[in-house]
Design an enzyme around this catalytic site. Structure first.
Site, mmCIF file in Angstrom:
data_model
loop_
_atom_site.group_PDB
_atom_site.id
_atom_site.type_symbol
_atom_site.label_atom_id
_atom_site.label_comp_id
_atom_site.label_asym_id
_atom_site.label_seq_id
_atom_site.Cartn_x
_atom_site.Cartn_y
_atom_site.Cartn_z
ATOM 1 N N GLU A 1 -10.263 5.421 3.841
ATOM 2 C CA GLU A 1 -9.038 4.533 3.518
ATOM 3 C C GLU A 1 -8.272 5.634 2.488
ATOM 4 O O GLU A 1 -8.737 6.566 2.164
ATOM 5 C CB GLU A 1 -9.397 3.559 2.975
ATOM 6 C CG GLU A 1 -10.170 2.359 3.983
ATOM 7 C CD GLU A 1 -10.285 1.172 3.195
ATOM 8 O OE1 GLU A 1 -9.466 0.525 2.752
ATOM 9 O OE2 GLU A 1 -11.307 0.458 3.400
ATOM 10 N N HIS B 1 0.424 -4.355 -0.219
ATOM 11 C CA HIS B 1 -0.415 -3.562 0.900
ATOM 12 C C HIS B 1 0.705 -2.949 1.824
ATOM 13 O O HIS B 1 1.483 -3.786 2.128
ATOM 14 C CB HIS B 1 -1.392 -4.495 1.707
ATOM 15 C CG HIS B 1 -2.408 -3.716 2.495
ATOM 16 N ND1 HIS B 1 -1.742 -3.143 3.501
ATOM 17 C CD2 HIS B 1 -3.806 -3.492 2.283
ATOM 18 C CE1 HIS B 1 -3.019 -2.495 3.937
ATOM 19 N NE2 HIS B 1 -4.136 -2.624 3.025
ATOM 20 N N ARG C 1 -1.531 3.576 -1.995
ATOM 21 C CA ARG C 1 -0.804 2.451 -1.383
ATOM 22 C C ARG C 1 0.536 2.115 -2.137
ATOM 23 O O ARG C 1 1.504 1.702 -1.321
ATOM 24 C CB ARG C 1 -1.578 1.055 -1.892
ATOM 25 C CG ARG C 1 -2.524 0.771 -0.857
ATOM 26 C CD ARG C 1 -3.174 -0.378 -1.075
ATOM 27 N NE ARG C 1 -4.389 -0.508 -0.197
ATOM 28 C CZ ARG C 1 -5.371 -1.365 -0.253
ATOM 29 N NH1 ARG C 1 -5.491 -2.187 -1.496
ATOM 30 N NH2 ARG C 1 -6.344 -1.489 0.489
ATOM 31 N N HIS D 1 -0.545 -7.997 -2.206
ATOM 32 C CA HIS D 1 -1.975 -7.989 -1.925
ATOM 33 C C HIS D 1 -2.845 -8.221 -2.820
ATOM 34 O O HIS D 1 -3.945 -8.707 -2.854
ATOM 35 C CB HIS D 1 -2.176 -6.475 -1.306
ATOM 36 C CG HIS D 1 -3.475 -6.346 -0.609
ATOM 37 N ND1 HIS D 1 -4.078 -7.323 0.289
ATOM 38 C CD2 HIS D 1 -4.517 -5.220 -0.839
ATOM 39 C CE1 HIS D 1 -5.254 -6.696 0.693
ATOM 40 N NE2 HIS D 1 -5.559 -5.723 0.059
ATOM 41 N N ARG E 1 -4.690 -0.301 -7.604
ATOM 42 C CA ARG E 1 -6.149 -0.168 -7.149
ATOM 43 C C ARG E 1 -6.400 0.607 -6.009
ATOM 44 O O ARG E 1 -5.644 0.698 -4.861
ATOM 45 C CB ARG E 1 -6.715 -1.663 -6.828
ATOM 46 C CG ARG E 1 -7.890 -1.838 -6.300
ATOM 47 C CD ARG E 1 -8.338 -3.168 -5.994
ATOM 48 N NE ARG E 1 -7.468 -3.734 -5.007
ATOM 49 C CZ ARG E 1 -7.933 -3.681 -3.781
ATOM 50 N NH1 ARG E 1 -9.083 -2.902 -3.244
ATOM 51 N NH2 ARG E 1 -7.305 -4.374 -2.782
HETATM 52 C C1 SIN Z 1 -7.602 -2.978 3.867
HETATM 53 O O1 SIN Z 1 -8.653 -3.313 4.601
HETATM 54 O O2 SIN Z 1 -6.850 -2.391 4.031
HETATM 55 C C2 SIN Z 1 -7.948 -3.968 2.622
HETATM 56 C C3 SIN Z 1 -8.772 -3.325 1.708
HETATM 57 C C4 SIN Z 1 -8.512 -3.348 0.203
HETATM 58 O O3 SIN Z 1 -7.303 -4.056 -0.032
HETATM 59 O O4 SIN Z 1 -9.383 -2.716 -0.460
#
Ligand code: SIN
Length: 526
Positions: A117, A245, A291, A352, A387
């Protein structure tokens, strides 16, 4: 009728943090009660978490994971907390999620199929495809309901913490250390308010993103725990850091459905409606930048091009079987006629995650005696100003264990005097006013629009000052209304929403340094 109830530990909230604490406490033989305001465990942020749970993967040096968390958090994280979450990750994921509740994480050739991610320097996210939180919650619930020391009460909403000296009829309480002794709790079915007395209270109520117009959270994530802790006098911190997000589905019926960051982890790229892939213009990390940076870049592209959304192009880049890897996202988009293996997905940022919250230490203890805060409601220092993806479930798991172990070691050391008679019963308004749903709806709309427009991805002092005065006025009006009407979930959420909104706005106004998720254009920009 007996309108009080006693338990050793009261846990408020049933996401991963509350569930983990409940499991450890009950297995340690502590009489525990867990209350949830939903009908079941599905109305939590944990349930909606698609991406997964980051952990220290085999052979990985803790330093790399720690550095990723701190870089994402814009260097204001609390190192001890970051070290705790990383160092305990492997053991606790294994002991609790894998060995105990048996979460079937995705595997590939006998090894975990780890996802990548944004802002992670490597693949280290355990997942159950794109439904990790849902499966984790189902397995927790299956396990918890069999524990004999645990009572689970759904459809019960905490209204306020019971706190001394505030709720004591005894004036001499003023001279003792303030403490919490339980909570006033609405039983939604009987419409009666219980006093639940406990030696310790664990707040695990989640975040506040649903005070924003567009949010990936369940509707009930309106900062109940933060508002209750504030009213009880606990210290809060870092509330200005509300994370957006970058990618929620843009569709009028989709209710900001999350498009997991793991989609970009599998190669998807953001493009504007002119067809330009734009992220490299904003960050050398491109689409895998932290993010906060990606959300601001999208916002700027939308403003520059006068568009309401941008596009996420998965089909041109993914080297995976899209439908197999992202079944939930695939099906949900298809519901709106978007075939994600054929066309790009329209996306917009949405509120988010609250990186700040009730200040709590490495064990989850707060500044108010006998009160613990764990999971998203807490500010442990793990997340700093922004985060890192998939660290929230991990933080909930680690602090769930830490708080429960700390309580188990200490709970019977102190002899707590019997207090029931010292605390007034709930006072129901008489005469009681009818609730006019149009008024409640309009107040929610005002909070959500104000927060989105004035305290959102890009803030200015002028916008925040406007938000402050509007929210102060609204808080006053809602406060009066609250005293006269029947107590319901809607009224509780409304009162807590406006309180949480004011706390976020005030925190933002007091911080003139842009960092992570708090971006303030110019402090002189009146
Ligand atoms: C996501 O799947 O993008 C959300 C996961 C997260 O907020 O840590």
């Amino acid at each position: 009728m007996k309108e009080y109830y006693e338990t050793d530990v009261l846990i408020i909230g049933g996401g991963i943090a509350g569930s983990t604490a409940a499991l450890v406490l009950a297995e340690n033989g502590i009489n525990t009660t867990l209350i949830c305001k939903g009908d079941d465990f599905t109305e939590t942020n944990t349930h909606k978490a698609q991406g997964g749970i980051a952990f220290l993967s085999e052979g990985e040096k803790p330093k790399d994971f720690i550095n990723d968390i701190i870089r994402s958090g814009d260097n204001i994280n609390f190192l001890d907390a970051v070290e705790q979450v990383v160092n305990d990750s492997r053991k606790l994921v294994k002991d609790i999620l894998i060995d105990k509740i048996k979460v079937p994480f995705s595997m590939n050739d006998g090894r975990f199929a780890l996802a990548r991610e944004a802002a992670h320097s490597k693949r280290r996210v355990l997942n159950v495809k794109d439904m990790t939180g849902k499966v984790v919650q189902e397995h927790f619930f299956g396990y918890l309901k069999k524990l004999k020391n645990l009572k689970i009460m759904f459809n019960h909403t905490a209204i306020d913490l019971l706190a001394f000296p505030h709720h004591s009829k005894n004036p001499s309480r003023l001279y003792k250390e303030p403490e919490t002794i339980g909570a006033y709790v609405l039983n939604q079915r009987t419409k009666r308010v219980l006093r639940i007395f406990s030696k310790k209270v664990i707040l695990a109520t989640g975040g506040l993103s649903s005070i924003y117009l567009h949010s990936t959270n369940p509707a009930g994530a309106v900062g109940n725990g933060i508002a209750m802790a504030y009213r009880a006098g606990a210290q809060l911190a870092n509330l200005e850091y509300v994370q957006f997000h970058p990618t929620s589905l843009f569709h009028k019926e989709a209710d900001s459905f999350l498009i997991s960051e793991a989609v970009r982890g599998e190669g998807a790229r953001l493009m504007n409606r002119k067809g330009e892939y734009f992220m490299k213009k904003y960050s050398p990390l491109g689409d895998l930048a932290p993010r906060d940076e990606v959300s601001r870049s999208i916002y700027e592209e939308m403003i520059e091009n006068g568009d309401d959304y941008v596009l996420l192009d998965l089909k041109s880049f993914a080297k995976i079987d899209i439908k197999e890897r992202f079944p939930t996202i695939y099906d949900r988009c298809l519901q709106y006629g978007i075939k994600i293996d054929e066309v790009p997905i329209p996306v917009v940022p949405a509120a988010h995650y609250s990186c700040g919250g009730v200040l709590s230490d490495l064990k989850g203890s707060t500044s108010l005696k006998n009160l613990y805060a764990i999971g998203e409601v807490a500010n442990t220092g793990v997340h700093g100003a922004n985060r890192l993806a998939s660290v929230s479930l991990l933080e909930g798991l680690v602090w769930g264990v830490k708080s429960a172990e700390h309580i188990s070691e200490n709970i019977y050391k102190e002899d707590k005097p019997y207090v029931v008679d010292e605390v007034p019963e709930w006072k129901y308004p008489y005469p009681q006013e009818e609730i006019d749903p149009a008024l409640v709806l309009q107040d929610f709309i005002m909070i959500k629009h104000t927060m989105w427009n004035y305290s959102g991805i890009i803030r200015t002092v002028r916008r925040l000052e406007r938000a402050k005065s509007d929210m102060e006025y609204l808080k006053h009006r809602i406060g009066k209304f609250y005293q006269k009407t029947e107590i319901t979930n809607g009224i509780i959420d409304l009162r807590d929403s406006v309180q949480a909104a004011l706390l976020v706005v005030n925190a933002a106004l007091h911080n003139n340094v842009s960092k992570g998720a708090h971006f303030i254009k110019s402090f002189d920009d009146k």
